[in-house]
Structures are given as C-alpha cells and as structure tokens.
Scaffold this motif. Structure first.
Motif, PDB file in Angstrom:
ATOM      1  N   ALA A 124     -39.549  31.309   5.233  1.00 41.20           N
ATOM      2  CA  ALA A 124     -39.455  31.027   4.134  1.00 41.20           C
ATOM      3  C   ALA A 124     -38.342  29.957   4.375  1.00 41.20           C
ATOM      4  O   ALA A 124     -38.441  29.333   3.121  1.00 41.20           O
ATOM      5  N   LEU A 125     -37.835  30.665   4.573  1.00 41.90           N
ATOM      6  CA  LEU A 125     -36.131  29.599   5.014  1.00 41.90           C
ATOM      7  C   LEU A 125     -36.559  28.439   5.078  1.00 41.90           C
ATOM      8  O   LEU A 125     -36.390  27.174   5.137  1.00 41.90           O
ATOM      9  N   LEU A 126     -36.769  28.325   6.290  1.00 45.97           N
ATOM     10  CA  LEU A 126     -37.085  27.240   7.605  1.00 45.97           C
ATOM     11  C   LEU A 126     -38.183  26.094   6.886  1.00 45.97           C
ATOM     12  O   LEU A 126     -37.976  24.975   6.285  1.00 45.97           O
ATOM     13  N   THR A 127     -39.126  26.728   5.562  1.00 45.52           N
ATOM     14  CA  THR A 127     -40.114  26.155   4.811  1.00 45.52           C
ATOM     15  C   THR A 127     -40.355  25.772   4.182  1.00 45.52           C
ATOM     16  O   THR A 127     -39.519  24.180   3.891  1.00 45.52           O
ATOM     17  N   ILE A 128     -39.036  26.455   3.469  1.00 47.95           N
ATOM     18  CA  ILE A 128     -38.572  25.224   1.941  1.00 47.95           C
ATOM     19  C   ILE A 128     -36.924  24.194   2.569  1.00 47.95           C
ATOM     20  O   ILE A 128     -37.088  23.234   1.628  1.00 47.95           O
ATOM     21  N   LEU A 129     -36.011  24.759   3.704  1.00 49.61           N
ATOM     22  CA  LEU A 129     -35.674  23.891   3.721  1.00 49.61           C
ATOM     23  C   LEU A 129     -36.655  22.289   4.367  1.00 49.61           C
ATOM     24  O   LEU A 129     -35.348  20.966   3.961  1.00 49.61           O
ATOM     25  N   LEU A 130     -37.953  22.232   4.720  1.00 48.66           N
ATOM     26  CA  LEU A 130     -38.488  21.502   5.002  1.00 48.66           C
ATOM     27  C   LEU A 130     -38.700  20.514   3.592  1.00 48.66           C
ATOM     28  O   LEU A 130     -38.406  19.372   3.995  1.00 48.66           O
ATOM     29  N   VAL A 131     -39.251  21.564   2.922  1.00 48.30           N
ATOM     30  CA  VAL A 131     -39.035  20.551   1.482  1.00 48.30           C
ATOM     31  C   VAL A 131     -38.121  19.902   1.084  1.00 48.30           C
ATOM     32  O   VAL A 131     -38.195  18.935   0.150  1.00 48.30           O
ATOM     33  N   VAL A 132     -36.567  20.572   0.756  1.00 46.97           N
ATOM     34  CA  VAL A 132     -35.511  19.808   0.142  1.00 46.97           C
ATOM     35  C   VAL A 132     -35.862  18.199   1.080  1.00 46.97           C
ATOM     36  O   VAL A 132     -35.088  17.660   0.357  1.00 46.97           O
ATOM     37  N   LEU A 133     -35.184  19.094   2.541  1.00 46.98           N
ATOM     38  CA  LEU A 133     -34.996  17.772   3.130  1.00 46.98           C
ATOM     39  C   LEU A 133     -36.716  16.081   3.391  1.00 46.98           C
ATOM     40  O   LEU A 133     -35.919  15.348   4.064  1.00 46.98           O
ATOM     41  N   GLU A 134     -37.172  16.627   3.236  1.00 44.96           N
ATOM     42  CA  GLU A 134     -38.431  15.834   3.338  1.00 44.96           C
ATOM     43  C   GLU A 134     -38.631  14.465   2.317  1.00 44.96           C
ATOM     44  O   GLU A 134     -38.341  14.925   1.400  1.00 44.96           O
ATOM     45  N   PRO A 135     -38.127  13.459   2.849  1.00 42.35           N
ATOM     46  CA  PRO A 135     -37.811  12.559   2.633  1.00 42.35           C
ATOM     47  C   PRO A 135     -38.936  12.247   0.645  1.00 42.35           C
ATOM     48  O   PRO A 135     -38.046  11.210   0.002  1.00 42.35           O
ATOM     49  N   PHE A 136     -39.815  11.900   1.029  1.00 45.80           N
ATOM     50  CA  PHE A 136     -41.005  11.762   0.599  1.00 45.80           C
ATOM     51  C   PHE A 136     -40.655  12.324  -1.470  1.00 45.80           C
ATOM     52  O   PHE A 136     -40.808  11.797  -1.962  1.00 45.80           O
ATOM     53  N   TYR A 137     -40.552  13.846  -0.359  1.00 44.98           N
ATOM     54  CA  TYR A 137     -40.342  14.891  -2.005  1.00 44.98           C
ATOM     55  C   TYR A 137     -38.592  14.272  -2.348  1.00 44.98           C
ATOM     56  O   TYR A 137     -38.839  14.333  -3.447  1.00 44.98           O
ATOM     57  N   LEU A 138     -38.064  14.375  -1.336  1.00 47.92           N
ATOM     58  CA  LEU A 138     -36.553  14.054  -2.153  1.00 47.92           C
ATOM     59  C   LEU A 138     -36.377  13.429  -2.161  1.00 47.92           C
ATOM     60  O   LEU A 138     -36.199  13.208  -3.532  1.00 47.92           O
ATOM     61  N   ALA A 139     -37.556  12.164  -2.260  1.00 46.64           N
ATOM     62  CA  ALA A 139     -37.148  10.384  -3.235  1.00 46.64           C
ATOM     63  C   ALA A 139     -37.987  10.935  -4.732  1.00 46.64           C
ATOM     64  O   ALA A 139     -37.714  10.526  -6.019  1.00 46.64           O
ATOM     65  N   LEU A 140     -38.749  11.852  -4.982  1.00 49.39           N
ATOM     66  CA  LEU A 140     -40.625  12.140  -5.733  1.00 49.39           C
ATOM     67  C   LEU A 140     -39.427  13.083  -6.613  1.00 49.39           C
ATOM     68  O   LEU A 140     -38.963  13.023  -8.227  1.00 49.39           O
ATOM     69  N   SER A 141     -38.214  13.583  -6.660  1.00 47.53           N
ATOM     70  CA  SER A 141     -37.827  15.248  -7.223  1.00 47.53           C
ATOM     71  C   SER A 141     -36.514  14.674  -8.083  1.00 47.53           C
ATOM     72  O   SER A 141     -35.487  14.569  -8.396  1.00 47.53           O
ATOM     73  N   ARG A 142     -35.933  13.000  -7.178  1.00 50.34           N
ATOM     74  CA  ARG A 142     -35.223  12.067  -7.833  1.00 50.34           C
ATOM     75  C   ARG A 142     -35.542  11.077  -8.560  1.00 50.34           C
ATOM     76  O   ARG A 142     -34.785  10.612  -8.682  1.00 50.34           O
ATOM     77  N   ALA A 143     -36.054  10.913  -9.492  1.00 47.56           N
ATOM     78  CA  ALA A 143     -37.177  10.116 -10.437  1.00 47.56           C
ATOM     79  C   ALA A 143     -37.512  10.845 -10.947  1.00 47.56           C
ATOM     80  O   ALA A 143     -38.095  11.977 -10.639  1.00 47.56           O
ATOM     81  N   LEU A 144     -37.376   9.881 -12.249  1.00 45.24           N
ATOM     82  CA  LEU A 144     -38.259  10.618 -13.291  1.00 45.24           C
ATOM     83  C   LEU A 144     -39.602  10.418 -13.860  1.00 45.24           C
ATOM     84  O   LEU A 144     -40.394   9.203 -13.877  1.00 45.24           O
ATOM     85  N   HIS A 145     -40.011  11.659 -12.915  1.00 44.43           N
ATOM     86  CA  HIS A 145     -42.185  11.608 -12.600  1.00 44.43           C
ATOM     87  C   HIS A 145     -41.983  12.980 -12.620  1.00 44.43           C
ATOM     88  O   HIS A 145     -41.488  13.831 -12.993  1.00 44.43           O
ATOM     89  N   THR A 146     -43.261  12.826 -12.736  1.00 45.88           N
ATOM     90  CA  THR A 146     -43.548  14.460 -12.851  1.00 45.88           C
ATOM     91  C   THR A 146     -44.469  15.015 -11.625  1.00 45.88           C
ATOM     92  O   THR A 146     -44.549  16.813 -11.298  1.00 45.88           O
ATOM     93  N   ASP A 147     -44.909  14.447 -10.683  1.00 47.51           N
ATOM     94  CA  ASP A 147     -45.437  14.759  -9.398  1.00 47.51           C
ATOM     95  C   ASP A 147     -44.381  16.160  -8.398  1.00 47.51           C
ATOM     96  O   ASP A 147     -44.817  17.188  -8.254  1.00 47.51           O
ATOM     97  N   ALA A 148     -43.056  15.844  -8.531  1.00 46.97           N
ATOM     98  CA  ALA A 148     -42.395  16.747  -8.354  1.00 46.97           C
ATOM     99  C   ALA A 148     -42.216  18.267  -9.540  1.00 46.97           C
ATOM    100  O   ALA A 148     -42.097  19.047  -8.513  1.00 46.97           O
ATOM    101  N   MET A 149     -42.637  18.063  -9.884  1.00 47.40           N
ATOM    102  CA  MET A 149     -42.629  19.061 -11.113  1.00 47.40           C
ATOM    103  C   MET A 149     -44.059  20.152 -11.151  1.00 47.40           C
ATOM    104  O   MET A 149     -43.878  21.312 -10.566  1.00 47.40           O
ATOM    105  N   ILE A 150     -45.059  19.209 -11.052  1.00 46.26           N
ATOM    106  CA  ILE A 150     -45.994  19.770 -11.223  1.00 46.26           C
ATOM    107  C   ILE A 150     -46.197  20.568  -9.657  1.00 46.26           C
ATOM    108  O   ILE A 150     -46.971  21.595  -9.927  1.00 46.26           O
ATOM    109  N   SER A 151     -45.875  19.748  -8.799  1.00 46.53           N
ATOM    110  CA  SER A 151     -46.185  20.580  -7.542  1.00 46.53           C
ATOM    111  C   SER A 151     -45.479  22.224  -6.913  1.00 46.53           C
ATOM    112  O   SER A 151     -45.615  22.881  -6.770  1.00 46.53           O
ATOM    113  N   LEU A 152     -44.168  22.087  -7.183  1.00 43.51           N
ATOM    114  CA  LEU A 152     -43.383  23.075  -7.551  1.00 43.51           C
ATOM    115  C   LEU A 152     -43.836  23.956  -7.728  1.00 43.51           C
ATOM    116  O   LEU A 152     -44.265  25.190  -8.104  1.00 43.51           O
TER     117      LEU A 152
END
Length: 305
Positions: free
Chosen positions: A140-168
């Motif tokens: 679980a720790l490895l999985t979540i860290l991959l999500v935290v560090l994944e470049p595309f998700y990093l960008a989406l979670s730093r933008a005013l957008h709905t995609d990062a929220m809806i996925s989580l």
C-alpha cells in the motif's frame, strides 16, 4: 548520554506518528515548490469564473445559482469558495495592504492551489489507510508513493481541474466498498458502507462520469451474491447508494431548491450538448478540430505511457 536519550525519544515519537501523516506531508510538501506560479492550465480560468459565481450565489443565499456548470465540479467549487474566504481574511488582517493586479492574481491563484493540494494530499492519506487493509502496509505504501510521485498525476493535482479529485474520490469509494463487503466487525462494516457512499457522492458531484460507480458496484454485488448466496450484500449495496445520494443532495445547494433542473443540467446538458452535439475541440498536429479521428486515443496513450 543525555543527547543519546533525547534522540532515542525523538525517534520513538516519530515511530508513533501514523504513516498517513507522513503520506499527507510528503504529498503536500512535494507539490509546494512554485505552486500557483509555474503554470496555469487552460481550464483554470473557466473554473475561476465558476468559483466566483458559486461563491457569490452562496453568500447571497441564491442556492439555485450554485448550479454553474454541468460537470458540476462542486468539490472544486467549494475549494474555490474556501480559497476566496482565506484571501478575504488575509486582506482584513492587513496581510496585503496594496498589490498590483498581476500580483493579486498570482496570490489568489496560489491560495486556490494550496486548498486543492491540501485536499488531494488528505485524500491520498485516506486512500493509503484503506488500501493497507487489502494488500498490506508495504504494498500500500509503495502504491500510494507511486501515485504521489507520478508526473502526470503530480501536474493534475497542482491544477484547477476536476480530474485529480474525481480519480481519488472514486478510488477511495471503491476501497471502502471492498472493505465494506469483506471486513469483520459490525461497526467497522457500517462505517465502511457510509464512507463508500459519501466518497461516491463526492465523485458524482465532481463529474458525471463517476456515475460509472453505480453499475460497477451493482456488478460486484451481483457477483458476490451469486457466489455466496448471502442476501446481506443487497442491503450493503443499497446503503452505499443511499449515502451517495444524500451526499449529492447535501453538498450541492442547487439541489435544495431546484433538484429537477439541477439533475437535468447534470445528466443531459453536458452529455448531450457538449459531448454529442457540440463536441470538444483539440489542437491536433497544429490544427484545431473537434474530430481528430480514430488515431487520437492510440497516439495519446502511446505518448503518455
């Protein structure tokens, strides 16, 4: 000796802190550098306008006016509203005496992004808490860290957008639903069902594509029933659906005063008006088009992965 004992106590204290706190801090701090100043996504200006309209409707008690878009993006709009209130409070406290329009825009943008990043970091910590019950702490720790560090998700979670929220929201709802079915203990089971419904409702409020959870949970419940012949799964599925509907109603003020009109906007205007009739324009190899053709998704997927 004193320094050694002090270090030992400090390490013991660190070990007692839940891993969820470290995941939240890692996600939040990792997203802070140049936040709100490095880039602004294309949709940000639309969401800023919608956020101001949503906040204005709330403060004037015009609840019908909170139906500002078909998405409907309600969690993101609440984040915008909170960010606006934070900025207003800073102005009242004299934190900003005078700033030029450009600086004011950037400061506002940074506060708006801070609220979004805070929320996504909290959601990642919640996702880890549920995931470790299924696959164990290490995976679980490895999985979540991959999500935290994944470049595309990093960008989406730093933008005013709905995609990062809806996925989580969807991911956490699925995790709670899984634990709701297979967990032991009556109180734990009930709480899992409640939170599965709440996060599903928040996903529905973020974007209508999250309605996928309805047939998905129904399918899982059906397979579970066919294998176990345990009718309690019907009650569990209905519990999740009930709390998702309640959440959808409670957090979207437009549903309080005009539920039929709001549902029509949600279910039909976006899907029929935008996706089917109007389409969605793309810049495809230097050409603006609403129909890039069958090669669109293969090329996009190849470029992304």
């Amino acid at each position: 000796m004193y320094i050694k004992r002090l270090c030992k106590r400090f390490l013991t204290l660190l070990q007692r802190i839940p891993a969820e706190i470290y995941i939240f801090l890692a996600s939040f701090i990792y997203r802070l550098p140049d936040l709100g100043y490095d880039f602004i996504n294309n949709d940000a200006f639309h969401w800023k306008e919608r956020g101001y309209a949503f906040g204005s409707a709330l403060t004037s008690l015009d609840f019908a006016g909170t139906a500002v878009t078909y998405h409907p993006g309600v969690p993101l709009l609440w984040c915008q509203f909170i960010a606006i209130k934070i900025y207003s409070s800073l102005l009242k406290l004299g934190y900003y005496t005078y700033v030029d329009p450009q600086t004011e825009f950037l400061v506002n943008n940074q506060i708006q992004m801070l609220v979004v990043v805070f929320l996504t970091s909290v959601l990642l910590a919640i996702a880890y808490r549920q995931l470790k019950k299924i696959i164990g702490v290490k995976l679980a720790l490895l999985t979540i860290l991959l999500v935290v560090l994944e470049p595309f998700y990093l960008a989406l979670s730093r933008a005013l957008h709905t995609d990062a929220m809806i996925s989580l929201f969807m991911f956490i709802s699925v995790l709670y639903f899984y634990n709701y079915i297979f967990s032991n203990g009556k109180k734990l089971i009930v709480s899992n069902g409640v939170f599965a419904g709440i996060f599903a409702g928040l996903a529905f409020l973020t974007k209508s594509s999250a309605l996928f959870l309805f047939p998905f949970f129904t399918l899982i419940a059906g397979i579970y029933f066919l294998r176990t012949k345990n009718r309690s799964i019907i009650y569990k599925a209905l519990t999740v659906f009930a709390f998702s509907i309640v959440t959808f109603f409670v957090f979207w003020p437009a549903m309080w005063v005009q539920p039929i009109e709001s549902l029509r906007l949600y279910l039909f205007e976006g899907v029929q008006g935008i996706a089917i009739e109007e389409g969605h324009e793309h810049i495809w190899f230097g050409r603006v088009t609403s129909d890039p053709g069958p090669a669109f998704y293969p090329i996009v997927l190849a470029g992304r992965y």
